[in-house]
Every structure is written in C-alpha cells, then in structure tokens.
Design a protein around this motif. Structure first.
Motif, PDB file in Angstrom:
ATOM      1  N   SER A 260       5.048  -6.233   6.193  1.00 20.72           N
ATOM      2  CA  SER A 260       5.639  -4.959   6.588  1.00 20.72           C
ATOM      3  C   SER A 260       4.583  -3.863   6.523  1.00 20.72           C
ATOM      4  N   VAL A 261       4.424  -3.166   7.640  1.00 21.95           N
ATOM      5  CA  VAL A 261       3.518  -2.026   7.714  1.00 21.95           C
ATOM      6  C   VAL A 261       4.273  -0.861   8.353  1.00 21.95           C
ATOM      7  N   LYS A 262       3.698   0.317   8.274  1.00 27.32           N
ATOM      8  CA  LYS A 262       4.369   1.500   8.821  1.00 27.32           C
ATOM      9  C   LYS A 262       4.758   1.322  10.286  1.00 27.32           C
ATOM     10  N   GLU A 263       3.891   0.669  11.039  1.00 25.41           N
ATOM     11  CA  GLU A 263       4.112   0.530  12.488  1.00 25.41           C
ATOM     12  C   GLU A 263       5.317  -0.342  12.828  1.00 25.41           C
ATOM     13  N   ASN A 264       5.690  -1.264  11.967  1.00 21.12           N
ATOM     14  CA  ASN A 264       6.816  -2.126  12.304  1.00 21.12           C
ATOM     15  C   ASN A 264       8.048  -1.871  11.432  1.00 21.12           C
ATOM     16  N   MET A 265       7.990  -0.878  10.574  1.00 19.83           N
ATOM     17  CA  MET A 265       9.075  -0.646   9.622  1.00 19.83           C
ATOM     18  C   MET A 265      10.388  -0.255  10.301  1.00 19.83           C
TER      19      MET A 265
ATOM     20  N   LYS B 149       9.557  12.656   3.527  1.00 23.01           N
ATOM     21  CA  LYS B 149       9.757  11.577   4.506  1.00 23.01           C
ATOM     22  C   LYS B 149      10.634  12.011   5.685  1.00 23.01           C
TER      23      LYS B 149
ATOM     24  N   ARG C  51       1.202   5.914  -4.434  1.00 25.15           N
ATOM     25  CA  ARG C  51       2.534   6.144  -3.887  1.00 25.15           C
ATOM     26  C   ARG C  51       3.440   4.944  -4.080  1.00 25.15           C
TER      27      ARG C  51
ATOM     28  N   TYR D 270      11.532   5.772  10.370  1.00 30.28           N
ATOM     29  CA  TYR D 270      12.139   4.697   9.603  1.00 30.28           C
ATOM     30  C   TYR D 270      12.947   5.238   8.428  1.00 30.28           C
TER      31      TYR D 270
ATOM     32  N   LYS E 217       9.349  10.780   9.289  1.00 31.80           N
ATOM     33  CA  LYS E 217       9.182   9.337   9.509  1.00 31.80           C
ATOM     34  C   LYS E 217      10.490   8.758  10.037  1.00 31.80           C
TER      35      LYS E 217
ATOM     36  N   ARG F  47       5.783   2.236  -2.470  1.00 31.91           N
ATOM     37  CA  ARG F  47       5.757   1.589  -1.157  1.00 31.91           C
ATOM     38  C   ARG F  47       7.000   1.953  -0.336  1.00 31.91           C
ATOM     39  N   ILE F  48       6.813   2.075   0.962  1.00 23.81           N
ATOM     40  CA  ILE F  48       7.906   2.387   1.886  1.00 23.81           C
ATOM     41  C   ILE F  48       9.009   1.345   1.771  1.00 23.81           C
TER      42      ILE F  48
END
Length: 192
Positions: free
Chosen positions: A61-66, A164, A136, A169, A167, A138-139
């Motif tokens: 899981s990364v920001k781009e696919n969250m 947030k 931080r 997501y 964002k 984690r998302i």
C-alpha cells in the motif's frame, strides 16, 4: 446457479484480469492505466475479483493506490451484504432502528466509543508529528482504525484539527467507510 450468479462470476473474473492489466500498465507505461474502467467494473459487482487480485499480487500500500484500495474494500463489503440480502439471509420484516443495536448491546456502544477516541487521538498525534517534522503514523493505520469502527473519530479529527483534508483517500474514503459501516450495521440488525 442462475444468471445472476454467472454474471457475478464473469464480472469478478473481469475485475481480476483488469486489475492485473492495470498493475502491468502502471509498471511499464507512464500514462497508461484503466483505473476508470476498473472502478466501473467494481461498482457493477466485480469488487471481489479486484480485491482478490490486490491481495494476491499487489499487497504493498502506497499513497498512489490508497484511494482505490479503500474504494474497492468498501464496495466489496457493501456488495457482500447486498448479495446476502438477495440470497434471503435477512429477517422477514426489515428493521431500520439502528439505535436498537446500541440499547440492546451496550458493549457495541462502548467499543465504538473507545475505537473512535483511539482514532481521534491517532489523528491528533499524526498532526502533531507532522508539525514537528517527526515520524508519522502510517496512512494504512489511520484508515484501518477508521475501518474497524473509528470512522466518526477520524472524520471529526480531520476537520477539527485540519488534518488530511486534502487527501482523497481520507476526504472521500472515510465517508465511504461510514456508509459501508451503516450498511453492515443495518444488515446485522436484520439478520434473520
């Protein structure tokens, strides 16, 4: 099996294959992807196939696919509840008295109070760490706390602490999680 079940199998196989194609496109091309088509396929019932492809081949899981992961998971849970309702796994007369769950099962209300407080505090700690340029949270942890019942605490923290809120997501994901939780709660209230 009827036509509907064959449709669900077909649309989920298509969702599985499209996710793999999308993953390949992201890895090999700069702008080639089928995200919009994958979203439509998930909404049309292919969320289980898409989720299976994610779990088998793309667990990072990364920001781009969250956002897509939050979307697919929420849509899958909602579709699972709707499928169970379609198959007749519900009470004879549908009940929409959500507060009845809380009055009859005090531990549910206690759990929701605790998990929402924990989620709010986690968002607050993350906000303070962001200001202080420290490590931080984690998302996936913040979204996970929201998913397991802390969504109202997360939503409240987002807007009270201005954290947030840019964002998608979170701004789209948490309301979608709340919708999913309401659907699950209504289903639990109506299990026959």
């Amino acid at each position: 099996m009827g036509k509907f079940e064959y449709y669900l199998i077909g649309i989920n196989v298509l969702g599985f294959i499209l996710y793999l194609i999308n993953m390949w496109l992201y890895n090999h091309m700069e702008k080639g992807n089928v995200d919009s088509l994958l979203t439509i396929i998930s909404l049309l019932g292919g969320s289980a196939g898409t989720l299976l492809a994610i779990l088998l081949f793309d667990r990072k899981s990364v920001k781009e696919n969250m956002m897509s992961r939050v979307f697919v998971l929420c849509v899958f849970v909602i579709q699972l509840v709707l499928f169970l309702m379609y198959k007749g796994h519900h009470a004879e007369v549908l009940n929409f008295e959500i507060w009845k769950v809380f009055t009859e099962h005090k531990y549910v209300l206690i759990y929701l109070g605790i998990i929402n407080l924990v989620t709010f505090v986690a968002f607050a700690i993350d906000k303070m760490n962001a200001i202080g340029h420290r490590s931080r949270i984690r998302i996936v942890t913040l979204l996970g706390l929201s998913f397991i019942g802390g969504s109202l605490g997360g939503l409240l923290a987002m807007y009270l602490l201005h954290h947030k809120t840019t964002k998608d997501y979170f701004t789209v994901g948490i309301p979608l999680i709340i919708l999913m939780q309401l659907v699950v709660l209504l289903y639990v209230l109506n299990i026959g």
